[in-house]
Design a protein around this motif. Structure first.
Motif, PDB file in Angstrom:
ATOM      1  N   TYR A 162      92.304  48.262  38.999  1.00  0.00           N
ATOM      2  CA  TYR A 162      91.609  49.535  38.764  1.00  0.00           C
ATOM      3  C   TYR A 162      92.440  50.711  39.280  1.00  0.00           C
ATOM      4  O   TYR A 162      92.632  51.711  38.578  1.00  0.00           O
ATOM      5  CB  TYR A 162      90.249  49.494  39.454  1.00  0.00           C
ATOM      6  CG  TYR A 162      89.470  50.779  39.323  1.00  0.00           C
ATOM      7  CD1 TYR A 162      88.659  51.017  38.224  1.00  0.00           C
ATOM      8  CD2 TYR A 162      89.554  51.769  40.310  1.00  0.00           C
ATOM      9  CE1 TYR A 162      87.956  52.211  38.097  1.00  0.00           C
ATOM     10  CE2 TYR A 162      88.844  52.961  40.190  1.00  0.00           C
ATOM     11  CZ  TYR A 162      88.052  53.178  39.085  1.00  0.00           C
ATOM     12  OH  TYR A 162      87.356  54.351  38.951  1.00  0.00           O
ATOM     13  N   VAL A 163      92.923  50.596  40.520  1.00  0.00           N
ATOM     14  CA  VAL A 163      93.691  51.695  41.114  1.00  0.00           C
ATOM     15  C   VAL A 163      94.993  51.917  40.353  1.00  0.00           C
ATOM     16  O   VAL A 163      95.406  53.064  40.097  1.00  0.00           O
ATOM     17  CB  VAL A 163      93.963  51.407  42.599  1.00  0.00           C
ATOM     18  CG1 VAL A 163      94.894  52.452  43.191  1.00  0.00           C
ATOM     19  CG2 VAL A 163      92.653  51.368  43.377  1.00  0.00           C
ATOM     20  N   ALA A 164      95.676  50.820  39.949  1.00  0.00           N
ATOM     21  CA  ALA A 164      96.944  50.968  39.240  1.00  0.00           C
ATOM     22  C   ALA A 164      96.750  51.673  37.904  1.00  0.00           C
ATOM     23  O   ALA A 164      97.529  52.563  37.528  1.00  0.00           O
ATOM     24  CB  ALA A 164      97.578  49.594  39.028  1.00  0.00           C
ATOM     25  N   ASP A 184      95.943  54.706  27.359  1.00  0.00           N
ATOM     26  CA  ASP A 184      96.105  53.588  26.440  1.00  0.00           C
ATOM     27  C   ASP A 184      95.656  52.305  27.131  1.00  0.00           C
ATOM     28  O   ASP A 184      96.056  52.017  28.262  1.00  0.00           O
ATOM     29  CB  ASP A 184      97.564  53.464  26.001  1.00  0.00           C
ATOM     30  CG  ASP A 184      97.746  52.392  24.947  1.00  0.00           C
ATOM     31  OD1 ASP A 184      97.343  52.598  23.792  1.00  0.00           O
ATOM     32  OD2 ASP A 184      98.265  51.314  25.311  1.00  0.00           O
ATOM     33  N   SER A 185      94.802  51.542  26.470  1.00  0.00           N
ATOM     34  CA  SER A 185      94.257  50.324  27.082  1.00  0.00           C
ATOM     35  C   SER A 185      95.331  49.268  27.299  1.00  0.00           C
ATOM     36  O   SER A 185      95.291  48.512  28.287  1.00  0.00           O
ATOM     37  CB  SER A 185      93.131  49.760  26.209  1.00  0.00           C
ATOM     38  OG  SER A 185      93.622  49.461  24.893  1.00  0.00           O
ATOM     39  N   THR A 224      90.952  52.795  33.340  1.00  0.00           N
ATOM     40  CA  THR A 224      91.648  53.580  32.298  1.00  0.00           C
ATOM     41  C   THR A 224      90.954  54.922  32.097  1.00  0.00           C
ATOM     42  O   THR A 224      89.731  55.000  31.984  1.00  0.00           O
ATOM     43  CB  THR A 224      91.659  52.792  30.975  1.00  0.00           C
ATOM     44  OG1 THR A 224      92.278  51.522  31.185  1.00  0.00           O
ATOM     45  CG2 THR A 224      92.423  53.565  29.901  1.00  0.00           C
ATOM     46  N   ARG A 225      91.760  55.972  32.083  1.00  0.00           N
ATOM     47  CA  ARG A 225      91.206  57.324  31.852  1.00  0.00           C
ATOM     48  C   ARG A 225      90.908  57.502  30.355  1.00  0.00           C
ATOM     49  O   ARG A 225      91.754  57.192  29.520  1.00  0.00           O
ATOM     50  CB  ARG A 225      92.202  58.393  32.305  1.00  0.00           C
ATOM     51  CG  ARG A 225      92.479  58.383  33.795  1.00  0.00           C
ATOM     52  CD  ARG A 225      93.504  59.446  34.153  1.00  0.00           C
ATOM     53  NE  ARG A 225      93.784  59.462  35.581  1.00  0.00           N
ATOM     54  CZ  ARG A 225      93.122  60.188  36.470  1.00  0.00           C
ATOM     55  NH1 ARG A 225      92.113  60.981  36.040  1.00  0.00           N
ATOM     56  NH2 ARG A 225      93.425  60.158  37.753  1.00  0.00           N
ATOM     57  N   HIS A 226      89.712  57.959  30.074  1.00  0.00           N
ATOM     58  CA  HIS A 226      89.313  58.183  28.687  1.00  0.00           C
ATOM     59  C   HIS A 226      89.054  59.685  28.500  1.00  0.00           C
ATOM     60  O   HIS A 226      87.996  60.204  28.862  1.00  0.00           O
ATOM     61  CB  HIS A 226      88.056  57.387  28.341  1.00  0.00           C
ATOM     62  CG  HIS A 226      88.241  55.909  28.463  1.00  0.00           C
ATOM     63  ND1 HIS A 226      88.947  55.160  27.535  1.00  0.00           N
ATOM     64  CD2 HIS A 226      87.833  55.042  29.432  1.00  0.00           C
ATOM     65  CE1 HIS A 226      88.949  53.897  27.901  1.00  0.00           C
ATOM     66  NE2 HIS A 226      88.281  53.788  29.055  1.00  0.00           N
ATOM     67  N   GLY A 227      90.044  60.384  27.994  1.00  0.00           N
ATOM     68  CA  GLY A 227      89.903  61.823  27.758  1.00  0.00           C
ATOM     69  C   GLY A 227      89.363  62.102  26.363  1.00  0.00           C
ATOM     70  O   GLY A 227      89.209  61.197  25.533  1.00  0.00           O
TER      71      GLY A 227
END
Length: 266
Positions: free
Chosen positions: A48-50, A58-59, A256-259
């Motif tokens: 999660y942190v990485a 991107d997944s 993962t960031r979802h913008g």
């Protein structure tokens, strides 16, 4: 941190004074479950942190970051375990060297003390022993091998009995003439009839064969138990690594960031 906590809990469960310490199997099962849970939670958080710090939306990239955490974590664990094993072996070698040095030093002191004590009556008794007489006695015991057992003395009979039994142990069997000779030697040595001597020799051989079979069976059982234990441990390690990889990927997915989706304007 979770592994250290598990170690602390396991050490706390030991109560030697009250004799209420759980058994080895209970400790092993508990340690395995705790290690599996700690490994999964640690890799889940690491993935999660990485993925969160990578800044990638991107997944696939996030999953690769999670797998990198998994690979580096197990690599460091292997290195640390190797260092621990090497350090333990080095400590054991140094301890064995110290023990051997102490034993040698003690043996030297004991030899010095014995030499000092030998300066008294023991030294006079030792000077009366003639090594040539001992050699002649041994040669005399072997000289009459193959003669009439009734005309041989006890040393001669025992020497030949030992020689024949040595052949029995090394060759695994005896020819009939050697077996008959052994029966006559045993009968003459213990003053029993040839039939009774033969019965005793057969009984001793049966006992020796049974002891050898039992020892072989125990060795096979020990080897089988060791192989089974090694296989079970390898399967559990593989399962832990696979579960750790899945946990790292899931953690990376969660991190993962979802913008907002980018729009193209004409």
């Amino acid at each position: 941190m979770l592994n250290v906590l598990g170690l602390a809990i396991g050490a706390t469960a030991v109560d030697a004074t009250a004799a209420q310490t759980p058994g080895a199997s209970t400790f092993g099962i508990g340690a395995g479950i705790w290690l599996l849970v700690a490994n999964t939670l640690g890799l889940l958080a690491g993935g999660y942190v990485a993925a969160r710090l990578s800044g990638s939306g991107d997944s696939t990239d996030s999953a690769l970051h999670g797998l990198s955490v998994w690979a580096i974590g197990f690599l460091l664990s292997a290195v640390l375990l190797g260092n621990i094993v090497a350090g333990t072996a080095n400590t054991a070698f140094q301890g064995a060297s110290s023990i051997i040095g102490g034993v040698v030093q003690g043996a030297g002191s004991a030899a010095g003390g014995a030499a000092s004590a030998a300066s008294g009556p023991l030294a006079q008794a030792a000077q009366q022993v003639n090594p040539q007489q001992l050699v002649e006695r041994a040669q005399n015991a072997l000289r009459s091998a193959g003669g009439d057992p009734a005309q041989m003395n006890s040393d001669q009979r025992n020497a030949e009995i030992v020689q024949i039994l040595t052949r029995r142990v090394t060759d695994g069997n005896l020819p009939q003439d050697a077996r008959d000779r052994l029966n006559r030697l045993v009968g003459a040595e213990y003053g029993i009839a040839p039939e009774e001597a033969q019965r005793r020799v057969q009984q001793v051989e049966q006992q020796a064969q049974q002891a050898a079979q039992v020892a072989e069976q125990r060795a096979r059982e020990a080897a089988d138990a060791a192989a089974t234990g090694g296989a079970v441990a390898a399967y559990w390690i593989f399962a832990a690594m696979l579960l750790g990889a899945v946990a790292a990927v899931l953690g990376a997915r969660f991190g993962t960031r979802h913008g907002p989706a980018a729009r193209a304007y004409a």
